[in-house]
Design a protein around this motif. Structure first.
Motif, PDB file in Angstrom:
ATOM      1  N   UNK A 119       7.248  17.613  40.308  1.00 56.83           N
ATOM      2  CA  UNK A 119       8.372  18.064  41.134  1.00 56.83           C
ATOM      3  C   UNK A 119       7.884  19.126  42.104  1.00 56.83           C
ATOM      4  N   UNK A 120       8.090  18.883  43.380  1.00 53.60           N
ATOM      5  CA  UNK A 120       7.707  19.828  44.424  1.00 53.60           C
ATOM      6  C   UNK A 120       8.885  20.761  44.669  1.00 53.60           C
ATOM      7  N   UNK A 121       8.758  21.992  44.208  1.00 51.81           N
ATOM      8  CA  UNK A 121       9.840  22.966  44.308  1.00 51.81           C
ATOM      9  C   UNK A 121      10.119  23.336  45.761  1.00 51.81           C
ATOM     10  N   UNK A 122       9.050  23.601  46.494  1.00 52.91           N
ATOM     11  CA  UNK A 122       9.146  23.890  47.927  1.00 52.91           C
ATOM     12  C   UNK A 122       7.820  23.497  48.580  1.00 52.91           C
ATOM     13  N   UNK A 123       7.572  23.979  49.783  1.00 54.98           N
ATOM     14  CA  UNK A 123       6.356  23.596  50.494  1.00 54.98           C
ATOM     15  C   UNK A 123       5.093  24.145  49.842  1.00 54.98           C
ATOM     16  N   UNK A 124       5.237  25.181  49.030  1.00 53.15           N
ATOM     17  CA  UNK A 124       4.078  25.836  48.429  1.00 53.15           C
ATOM     18  C   UNK A 124       3.854  25.467  46.959  1.00 53.15           C
ATOM     19  N   UNK A 125       4.937  25.317  46.191  1.00 52.74           N
ATOM     20  CA  UNK A 125       4.835  25.180  44.737  1.00 52.74           C
ATOM     21  C   UNK A 125       5.163  23.772  44.245  1.00 52.74           C
ATOM     22  N   UNK A 126       4.374  23.327  43.253  1.00 49.02           N
ATOM     23  CA  UNK A 126       4.622  22.040  42.602  1.00 49.02           C
ATOM     24  C   UNK A 126       4.302  22.173  41.114  1.00 49.02           C
ATOM     25  N   UNK A 127       5.138  21.575  40.271  1.00 45.05           N
ATOM     26  CA  UNK A 127       4.900  21.594  38.824  1.00 45.05           C
ATOM     27  C   UNK A 127       4.789  20.146  38.334  1.00 45.05           C
ATOM     28  N   UNK A 128       4.103  19.965  37.203  1.00 47.21           N
ATOM     29  CA  UNK A 128       3.917  18.606  36.696  1.00 47.21           C
ATOM     30  C   UNK A 128       3.790  18.567  35.191  1.00 47.21           C
TER      31      UNK A 128
END
Length: 239
Positions: A37-46
């Motif tokens: 899931x890409x939270x915003x342009x900078x952060x992504x979690x998996x």
């Protein structure tokens, strides 16, 4: 066309099985679904899960659960950190890792680099480390060349990865992995993939292995975007 694809896959597997039978090489299989899931342009979690079979796909090897987070510094550079827990009939293992990621695109090609440090242990306990088993520490360097096939949703890639172990205050070369694979983009932000890994270990017993992995990834933010776009289109058609 479908028959040719099937024959090619069967021939490919037959070659791998034959090679495995001729040497002291184990043939393994992994199924690896994941979501991100890409939270915003900078952060992504998996989150990743992996189910593995070993000893020529006859015995359960392990189940692996992994959580990770990625921060994008700019268009080409990212950093990543995560935690992994694996369990088997023999023992459990925990791992902390951090990675430096670099991507460079040239038309249909993408050249990627991942430099990773990992710290693995059964228990995060200094008494256990002193009395039973010290943690395993590795530096892993992976290079990937990916090619997007024109007029297709598919891509193919090749990636060598080098493992260096930190042991007795020294760095020692441990093994190399060679991976060849393909990914195919489906609808609603999902991707399927198939890859073959050959792992060449640097030891006297030569316990090398072939690993076939089937993958499925779902990008939640892409799924939400495409559903939102589809709903807007349906609403316009009704109006």
């Amino acid at each position: 066309m479908q028959t040719k694809k099937t024959l090619f896959i069967l021939l490919f597997l037959a070659i791998v099985l034959y090679s495995s039978a001729q040497t002291n090489t184990d043939f393994q299989f992994r199924f690896a679904p994941s979501i991100d899931y890409k939270i915003n342009k900078k952060w992504k979690v998996g989150f990743n899960y992996r189910y593995g079979l070993e000893k020529d796909i006859s015995t359960f090897q392990s189940s692996v659960f992994q959580f990770s987070g990625e921060y994008k510094i700019n268009k080409k550079i990212s950093i990543e950190a995560g935690y992994r827990f694996s369990t088997s009939y023999e023992a459990n293992n925990q791992r902390l890792f951090t990675s430096f990621l670099f991507d460079f695109k040239i038309k249909k090609f993408t050249l990627s680099s991942r430099t990773r440090y990992q710290f693995s242990t059964s228990y995060f306990n200094t008494d256990f480390w002193n009395e039973f088993k010290e943690p395993n520490q590795y530096i892993r360097q992976k290079f990937t060349l990916d090619y997007n096939i024109p007029k297709s949703k598919a891509s193919v890639y090749f990636s060598p990865e080098f493992f260096v172990k930190w042991d007795d205050s020294r760095f020692k070369y441990n093994r190399t992995r060679y991976q060849l694979g393909s990914n195919y983009n489906l609808k609603y932000g999902s991707t399927i993939g198939l890859s073959l890994v050959y792992e060449d270990k640097w030891n006297s017993t030569k316990t090398d292995r072939f690993i076939i992995t089937t993958k499925y990834n779902l990008s939640i933010d892409e799924l939400m975007k495409k559903k939102k776009k589809k709903n807007k289109k349906s609403k316009k058609e009704k109006d």
